[in-house]
Design a protein around this motif. Structure first.
Motif, mmCIF file in Angstrom:
data_model
loop_
_atom_site.group_PDB
_atom_site.id
_atom_site.type_symbol
_atom_site.label_atom_id
_atom_site.label_comp_id
_atom_site.label_asym_id
_atom_site.label_seq_id
_atom_site.Cartn_x
_atom_site.Cartn_y
_atom_site.Cartn_z
ATOM 1 N N HIS A 164 -4.828 -9.117 8.968
ATOM 2 C CA HIS A 164 -3.926 -7.904 9.314
ATOM 3 C C HIS A 164 -4.919 -6.768 9.986
ATOM 4 N N ASP A 165 -6.327 -6.781 9.572
ATOM 5 C CA ASP A 165 -7.119 -5.908 10.283
ATOM 6 C C ASP A 165 -8.218 -6.477 11.313
ATOM 7 N N ILE A 166 -7.826 -7.849 11.790
ATOM 8 C CA ILE A 166 -8.769 -8.381 12.415
ATOM 9 C C ILE A 166 -9.197 -7.801 13.895
ATOM 10 N N GLY A 167 -8.337 -6.649 14.461
ATOM 11 C CA GLY A 167 -8.713 -6.021 15.544
ATOM 12 C C GLY A 167 -9.749 -5.213 15.273
ATOM 13 N N ILE B 262 -12.267 2.790 15.465
ATOM 14 C CA ILE B 262 -11.783 1.418 15.188
ATOM 15 C C ILE B 262 -10.374 1.716 14.688
ATOM 16 N N GLN B 263 -9.961 2.551 13.843
ATOM 17 C CA GLN B 263 -8.936 2.616 13.331
ATOM 18 C C GLN B 263 -7.617 3.125 14.390
ATOM 19 N N GLU B 264 -8.179 3.737 15.259
ATOM 20 C CA GLU B 264 -7.199 4.102 16.338
ATOM 21 C C GLU B 264 -6.821 3.115 17.241
ATOM 22 N N ALA B 265 -7.723 2.203 17.382
ATOM 23 C CA ALA B 265 -7.585 1.206 18.414
ATOM 24 C C ALA B 265 -7.320 -0.412 17.783
ATOM 25 N N HIS B 266 -7.255 -0.694 16.775
ATOM 26 C CA HIS B 266 -7.496 -1.799 16.111
ATOM 27 C C HIS B 266 -6.208 -2.667 16.165
ATOM 28 N N GLN B 267 -4.878 -2.264 16.404
ATOM 29 C CA GLN B 267 -3.488 -2.832 16.168
ATOM 30 C C GLN B 267 -3.373 -3.797 17.585
ATOM 31 N N SER B 268 -3.585 -3.055 18.597
ATOM 32 C CA SER B 268 -3.296 -3.673 19.898
ATOM 33 C C SER B 268 -4.280 -4.852 20.142
ATOM 34 N N ILE B 269 -5.520 -4.724 19.912
ATOM 35 C CA ILE B 269 -6.576 -5.818 19.987
ATOM 36 C C ILE B 269 -6.222 -6.903 18.842
ATOM 37 N N GLY B 270 -5.863 -6.601 17.831
ATOM 38 C CA GLY B 270 -5.453 -7.479 16.699
ATOM 39 C C GLY B 270 -4.285 -8.360 17.263
ATOM 40 N N ASN B 271 -3.521 -7.807 18.018
ATOM 41 C CA ASN B 271 -2.180 -8.487 18.547
ATOM 42 C C ASN B 271 -2.377 -9.611 19.392
ATOM 43 N N GLU C 252 5.664 -13.430 13.559
ATOM 44 C CA GLU C 252 5.776 -12.733 12.292
ATOM 45 C C GLU C 252 4.350 -12.126 11.925
ATOM 46 N N PHE C 253 3.253 -12.785 12.487
ATOM 47 C CA PHE C 253 1.950 -12.175 12.045
ATOM 48 C C PHE C 253 1.430 -11.039 13.127
ATOM 49 N N THR C 254 2.001 -11.289 14.312
ATOM 50 C CA THR C 254 1.821 -9.931 15.259
ATOM 51 C C THR C 254 2.434 -8.628 14.609
ATOM 52 N N ARG C 255 3.777 -8.925 14.185
ATOM 53 C CA ARG C 255 4.706 -8.088 13.488
ATOM 54 C C ARG C 255 3.801 -7.122 12.401
ATOM 55 N N VAL C 256 3.137 -8.105 11.457
ATOM 56 C CA VAL C 256 2.390 -7.410 10.408
ATOM 57 C C VAL C 256 1.138 -6.755 11.037
ATOM 58 N N VAL C 257 0.537 -6.931 11.933
ATOM 59 C CA VAL C 257 -0.617 -6.558 12.421
ATOM 60 C C VAL C 257 -0.126 -5.242 12.965
ATOM 61 N N SER C 258 0.865 -4.983 13.622
ATOM 62 C CA SER C 258 1.417 -3.986 14.361
ATOM 63 C C SER C 258 1.960 -2.864 13.389
ATOM 64 N N GLU D 273 15.232 -0.174 5.937
ATOM 65 C CA GLU D 273 15.833 -1.282 5.172
ATOM 66 C C GLU D 273 15.598 -2.534 5.729
ATOM 67 N N GLN D 274 15.488 -2.765 7.139
ATOM 68 C CA GLN D 274 15.359 -3.760 7.695
ATOM 69 C C GLN D 274 13.752 -4.332 7.795
ATOM 70 N N THR D 275 12.985 -3.714 7.436
ATOM 71 C CA THR D 275 11.648 -4.002 7.615
ATOM 72 C C THR D 275 11.370 -5.338 6.781
ATOM 73 N N ASN D 276 10.827 -6.467 7.569
ATOM 74 C CA ASN D 276 10.466 -7.831 6.938
ATOM 75 C C ASN D 276 9.675 -7.506 5.509
ATOM 76 N N LYS D 277 9.802 -8.339 4.448
ATOM 77 C CA LYS D 277 9.274 -8.311 3.538
ATOM 78 C C LYS D 277 7.694 -8.413 3.487
#
Length: 445
Positions: free
Chosen positions: A362-365, A391-400, A411-417, A426-430
């Motif tokens: 989840h934090d690989i970025g 790092i916190q500000e920029a990590h999600q896009s690089i993680g994706n 399903e993994f990129t959604r978790v990273v994002s 209510e529709q957010t994946n478990k």
């Protein structure tokens, strides 16, 4: 970097000067804490003012900050505090006052890193009409930095009362300084100085910390641009991981098939055997081979452990400070992975091993950004909190980018994002909610 940026990773002597300045300021604070606080305010005010109005830049900006910290260090050599026990206008007190600029120069001249600030320290009490001390210099003969220091030194004396004087309101202090424009103070600086103080915006912000934060953000921005342009190539997941994932998806895959794939990477194989032998995975008989380890662990658990082993090799950095951060990120990611798996099992989710991998990545970025930062920046005195914030500000896009490169799917990129927790519905994946919860529970690990 822009022309006003202090070179944080500059020469050894400059770094030494900064550290020595901190030591001198500490000693000054032991003599009088008010004097240390006064010096810090003067340093921050001078440097922020000169940067905002582009009065000084580059090394000169660094010098006035150091001079602000050290302008009153001459008081260290004064036997008793000149503002205690006597009337402030007594002859003895005035003599003590007039000694401290020269005493300060004598102290600082013993360190080669302070050569450039000696004129600023010596002349910060000179007046434009020649009535100042210690040399009675006039007009342009007084260094520009010393003229700026004199303004902020006087303002802080008038508004803080650190030296025993009556405390004036800011408006009264500015009026008193304005009255002496052209006599004691540089009239060309007065309008900007008054505008700056009246704005009350970041006047006494920690200048050096602010420059470090700006430097770190600029560096990370450059890393992001280079990654996007393909100039920095994120690390690849070992091929054995992809082969193992594809094999496990086949219903007819055997233990031997998996063992043959793992045999291509002896390091991963040995570590997998070591994990299978641990008390966590109890079973009969000793585990001496990959073929014995796989049945004990199970196919999906084997994949999870192999990915974790492969990921650990990414958490490396040259800089000792960055290695500490990497260890912290690894500990958190592993804890988040096991926490996610436990929650998934408690909820009887269909594939808890996949959620383990989501927690692990989840934090690989953050890891990729810190690796790149460590490669190009060897400065060891940057604040850890500033690095982590960038790092916190920029990590999600690089993680994706990396997750897609590794072929882990949407399903993994959604978790990273989305695992940070903004705008859940209510529709957010478990899976996202599980990793989010585990991330919160393990954030201090």
């Amino acid at each position: 970097m822009g022309q006003n940026t202090i070179p944080i990773n500059a020469s050894y002597s400059q770094e030494q000067a900064k550290e020595t300045a901190k030591l001198v300021l500490f000693i000054l604070g032991e003599k009088d804490a008010r004097l240390k606080e006064h010096s810090q305010r003067v340093a921050d005010g001078c440097a922020n003012f000169c940067e905002v109005f582009k009065i000084l830049s580059g090394q000169d900006l660094h010098n006035i900050y150091l001079a602000g910290l050290l302008h009153d260090c001459g008081y260290i050599s004064v036997p008793s505090h000149p503002f205690e026990g006597e009337a402030e206008d007594s002859t003895e007190v005035m003599l003590s006052l007039k000694k401290h600029p020269v005493a300060g120069v004598n102290i600082l001249s013993k360190h080669r890193g302070f050569t450039d600030i000696l004129p600023l320290v010596r002349h910060h009490h000179e007046a434009l009409d020649g009535s100042g001390y210690p040399d009675g210099k006039k007009d342009e003969d007084i260094p520009l930095g010393a003229r700026v220091l004199h303004l902020f030194d006087m303002l802080d004396q008038l508004t803080s009362g650190w030296n025993g004087q009556k405390i004036l309101a800011k408006e009264e202090a500015l009026a008193a300084i304005h009255e002496k424009a052209g006599q004691e103070f540089d009239p060309a600086l007065i309008p900007k100085f008054i505008q700056f103080i009246e704005s009350d915006t970041g006047v006494y912000d920690d200048f050096f910390s602010k420059k470090q934060t700006s430097f770190i953000k600029e560096t990370f921005s450059g890393i992001l641009q280079k990654i996007s342009a393909g100039k920095i190539i994120p690390p690849a997941m070992p091929q054995v991981v992809f082969e193992l994932r594809n094999l496990i998806k086949r219903e007819d895959a055997s233990v031997k098939d998996l063992a043959d794939v793992l045999a291509k990477d002896p390091v991963i194989s040995l570590r997998l055997i070591s994990v299978a032998k641990s008390p966590v995975y109890k079973g009969y008989g000793d585990v001496k081979s990959v073929q014995a380890a796989i049945p004990r662990l199970g196919y999906k658990e084997t994949l999870s452990i192999v990915v974790a082993i492969a990921n650990k090799s990414l958490y490396e950095a040259r800089n000792p400070q960055h290695r500490v951060l990497m260890d912290k990120l690894w500990g958190h990611s592993l804890a988040c992975a096991y926490g996610s798996k436990f929650i998934a099992q408690s909820l009887f989710m269909e594939d808890p091993e996949a959620i383990f991998l989501m927690g692990l990545t989840h934090d690989i970025g953050k890891v990729i950004l810190l690796r790149a930062f460590s490669e190009i920046q060897q400065e060891s005195n940057l604040r850890t909190d500033d690095i982590l914030a960038a790092i916190q500000e920029a990590h999600q896009s690089i993680g994706n980018v990396l997750i897609r490169r590794w072929g882990f799917g949407d399903e993994f990129t959604r978790v990273v994002s989305l695992h940070e927790g903004a705008n859940f519905t209510e529709q957010t994946n478990k899976e996202i909610l599980i990793v989010h919860l585990s991330n919160i529970l393990t954030q201090n690990i």
